[in-house]
Design a protein around this motif. Sequence first.
Motif, PDB file in Angstrom:
ATOM      1  N   ASP A 220     -72.501  -2.878 -21.820  1.00 28.94           N
ATOM      2  CA  ASP A 220     -71.003  -2.771 -22.159  1.00 28.94           C
ATOM      3  C   ASP A 220     -70.530  -4.024 -21.906  1.00 28.94           C
ATOM      4  O   ASP A 220     -69.384  -4.332 -22.267  1.00 28.94           O
ATOM      5  N   GLU A 221     -70.648  -4.693 -20.737  1.00 32.09           N
ATOM      6  CA  GLU A 221     -70.159  -6.002 -20.406  1.00 32.09           C
ATOM      7  C   GLU A 221     -70.075  -7.106 -21.414  1.00 32.09           C
ATOM      8  O   GLU A 221     -69.192  -7.614 -21.825  1.00 32.09           O
ATOM      9  N   LEU A 222     -71.432  -7.096 -21.986  1.00 30.94           N
ATOM     10  CA  LEU A 222     -71.598  -8.111 -23.239  1.00 30.94           C
ATOM     11  C   LEU A 222     -70.430  -7.679 -24.523  1.00 30.94           C
ATOM     12  O   LEU A 222     -69.916  -8.480 -24.956  1.00 30.94           O
ATOM     13  N   THR A 223     -70.514  -6.425 -24.961  1.00 35.58           N
ATOM     14  CA  THR A 223     -69.803  -5.936 -25.954  1.00 35.58           C
ATOM     15  C   THR A 223     -68.318  -6.109 -25.713  1.00 35.58           C
ATOM     16  O   THR A 223     -67.513  -6.474 -26.529  1.00 35.58           O
ATOM     17  N   SER A 224     -67.738  -5.654 -24.494  1.00 34.97           N
ATOM     18  CA  SER A 224     -66.333  -5.710 -24.211  1.00 34.97           C
ATOM     19  C   SER A 224     -65.821  -7.153 -23.941  1.00 34.97           C
ATOM     20  O   SER A 224     -64.736  -7.584 -24.335  1.00 34.97           O
ATOM     21  N   LEU A 225     -66.857  -8.040 -23.525  1.00 34.09           N
ATOM     22  CA  LEU A 225     -66.554  -9.487 -23.376  1.00 34.09           C
ATOM     23  C   LEU A 225     -66.339 -10.116 -24.818  1.00 34.09           C
ATOM     24  O   LEU A 225     -65.319 -10.891 -25.071  1.00 34.09           O
ATOM     25  N   ALA A 226     -67.181  -9.803 -25.740  1.00 35.40           N
ATOM     26  CA  ALA A 226     -67.097 -10.259 -27.085  1.00 35.40           C
ATOM     27  C   ALA A 226     -65.776  -9.914 -27.596  1.00 35.40           C
ATOM     28  O   ALA A 226     -64.811 -10.554 -28.455  1.00 35.40           O
ATOM     29  N   PHE A 227     -65.397  -8.445 -27.269  1.00 32.62           N
ATOM     30  CA  PHE A 227     -63.996  -8.046 -27.837  1.00 32.62           C
ATOM     31  C   PHE A 227     -62.821  -8.585 -27.206  1.00 32.62           C
ATOM     32  O   PHE A 227     -62.251  -8.997 -27.869  1.00 32.62           O
ATOM     33  N   LEU A 228     -63.192  -8.966 -25.829  1.00 32.31           N
ATOM     34  CA  LEU A 228     -61.921  -9.451 -25.330  1.00 32.31           C
ATOM     35  C   LEU A 228     -61.741 -11.271 -25.831  1.00 32.31           C
ATOM     36  O   LEU A 228     -60.568 -11.402 -26.116  1.00 32.31           O
ATOM     37  N   LEU A 229     -62.835 -11.888 -25.811  1.00 29.98           N
ATOM     38  CA  LEU A 229     -62.400 -13.059 -26.460  1.00 29.98           C
ATOM     39  C   LEU A 229     -61.971 -13.325 -27.872  1.00 29.98           C
ATOM     40  O   LEU A 229     -61.134 -14.092 -28.264  1.00 29.98           O
ATOM     41  N   LEU A 230     -62.481 -12.227 -28.710  1.00 24.14           N
ATOM     42  CA  LEU A 230     -62.013 -12.223 -30.111  1.00 24.14           C
ATOM     43  C   LEU A 230     -60.535 -11.652 -29.975  1.00 24.14           C
ATOM     44  O   LEU A 230     -59.408 -12.366 -30.733  1.00 24.14           O
ATOM     45  N   PHE A 231     -60.305 -10.857 -29.460  1.00 23.00           N
ATOM     46  CA  PHE A 231     -58.858 -10.207 -29.415  1.00 23.00           C
ATOM     47  C   PHE A 231     -57.847 -11.028 -28.667  1.00 23.00           C
ATOM     48  O   PHE A 231     -56.832 -11.591 -29.229  1.00 23.00           O
ATOM     49  N   ALA A 232     -58.071 -11.761 -27.496  1.00 29.15           N
ATOM     50  CA  ALA A 232     -57.240 -12.306 -26.684  1.00 29.15           C
ATOM     51  C   ALA A 232     -57.101 -13.864 -27.488  1.00 29.15           C
ATOM     52  O   ALA A 232     -56.102 -14.394 -27.365  1.00 29.15           O
ATOM     53  N   GLY A 233     -58.233 -14.265 -27.987  1.00 30.97           N
ATOM     54  CA  GLY A 233     -58.070 -15.543 -28.566  1.00 30.97           C
ATOM     55  C   GLY A 233     -57.317 -15.633 -29.840  1.00 30.97           C
ATOM     56  O   GLY A 233     -56.940 -16.494 -30.510  1.00 30.97           O
ATOM     57  N   TYR A 234     -57.218 -14.348 -30.544  1.00 30.00           N
ATOM     58  CA  TYR A 234     -56.280 -14.112 -31.751  1.00 30.00           C
ATOM     59  C   TYR A 234     -55.057 -13.775 -31.317  1.00 30.00           C
ATOM     60  O   TYR A 234     -53.890 -14.558 -31.732  1.00 30.00           O
ATOM     61  N   GLU A 235     -54.825 -12.582 -30.566  1.00 32.01           N
ATOM     62  CA  GLU A 235     -53.148 -12.141 -30.585  1.00 32.01           C
ATOM     63  C   GLU A 235     -52.392 -12.702 -29.892  1.00 32.01           C
ATOM     64  O   GLU A 235     -51.354 -13.078 -30.645  1.00 32.01           O
ATOM     65  N   ASN A 236     -52.527 -13.412 -28.736  1.00 30.50           N
ATOM     66  CA  ASN A 236     -51.659 -14.221 -27.983  1.00 30.50           C
ATOM     67  C   ASN A 236     -51.407 -15.395 -28.491  1.00 30.50           C
ATOM     68  O   ASN A 236     -50.111 -15.871 -28.645  1.00 30.50           O
ATOM     69  N   THR A 237     -52.254 -16.082 -29.257  1.00 30.55           N
ATOM     70  CA  THR A 237     -52.179 -17.322 -29.746  1.00 30.55           C
ATOM     71  C   THR A 237     -51.302 -17.113 -31.252  1.00 30.55           C
ATOM     72  O   THR A 237     -50.450 -17.956 -31.519  1.00 30.55           O
ATOM     73  N   VAL A 238     -51.480 -16.121 -31.892  1.00 32.13           N
ATOM     74  CA  VAL A 238     -50.577 -15.891 -33.357  1.00 32.13           C
ATOM     75  C   VAL A 238     -49.314 -15.901 -32.822  1.00 32.13           C
ATOM     76  O   VAL A 238     -48.483 -16.458 -33.042  1.00 32.13           O
TER      77      VAL A 238
END
Length: 390
Positions: A220-238
């Motif tokens: 779960d930590e691995l999956t959620s970390l992948a999610f966070l990196l993709l999500f945060a790397g996109y959303e806030n920078t946009v």
Amino acid sequence: MATVALPISEAFLSDPFPFYDRLRDAAPVCRAELPDGAPAWLVTRYAEVRALLADPRLSVDKSNGDGSWRGFSLPPALDANLLNMDPPDHTRIRRLVSQAFTPRRVENLRPRVQETADALLDAVEGRGEADLVRDYAGPLPVAVISDLLGVPVPDREDFRSWTDAMVSPPRQDRREAARAVGAIHAYLEKLLAAKRAEPADDLLSALIAARDDGDRLTEDELTSLAFLLLFAGYENTVHAIGTSLFTLLRTSAFPADPAGLESTIEELLRYEPPAPVILRRFATEDIEITGAVVPRGETVLLVVGAANRDPAAFPAPGEVRPGRSGAHLTFGHGVHYCLAAPLARIELEVAIGTVGRRFPGLRLAVAADEVRWRPSYRTRGLVALPVILG
């Protein structure tokens, strides 16, 4: 103590800062009712916000809350991420991924960021007009974070559409957001399985190896970390790119000298933070803040958008003044300081510098007050940024 209703009107969305100014002056720590009806405490002064960002008595772990928080629900496999973890688990996982975001390693990504920015602007150059959110601010961070993590090119547009649906669903229908979460979850499981079968030279493969070889990450930590990196790397920078470009166009403040770009970026991050309300915290004990007592378990929202415009910290805070002194709180402070801040800064420098250099006559295609904002008090982002290229 009276309860303040946090508005979500069009006037508030387009300019929330007068509301926060009044709150900061009259009730810098106050009870509030959020637009979804949930109770919370708002903290708006710079000194208190900065101190509380590093205060271990405020937890990001939802298990320390009293159950009143109504934030968006994620499945456990996506929820076990750094934004919901306190030390020591937070420290362990952050250490694993932090090596990918050192200033030196991130600086090596600059040529790829520049290549992507140029290609996106090449695609619109002959049109005479563009939507700089749809055509530029949106696809640029998706390409950058996907390159870093190893997301295949054909999958990137799907990810962007899922993320958009999740963070800005129809106001009366949460089902679209729930479907997007399910799609992201299923996709990440598939992607991680592919990386495990055929590792590559990317961050996800490295994180998988850290788990499989050393058993340092749960599934779960691995999956959620992948999610966070993709999500945060996109959303806030946009949002940061879009609002920065809008501010520069509205104030005619594009830096004439490339040497001034770095200080301009820092001032834009202070002036228009993409996440003006830092992720909720939960009091792990009764906490006294400027004369108000926040009971254990209650939700605290640290309003960096208000703190960044506190005149006690920044003279004339409503003006864009590159080179001003003082440290903004847009990336946070303390153990939860934004891991990807070096990457975000490079993306902003490249994105804004390239637009200013290639289109010196760039101007808004509509009046500034006609530009629409996303319907959220937690994020500060544009729906679209129509411009005339010049």
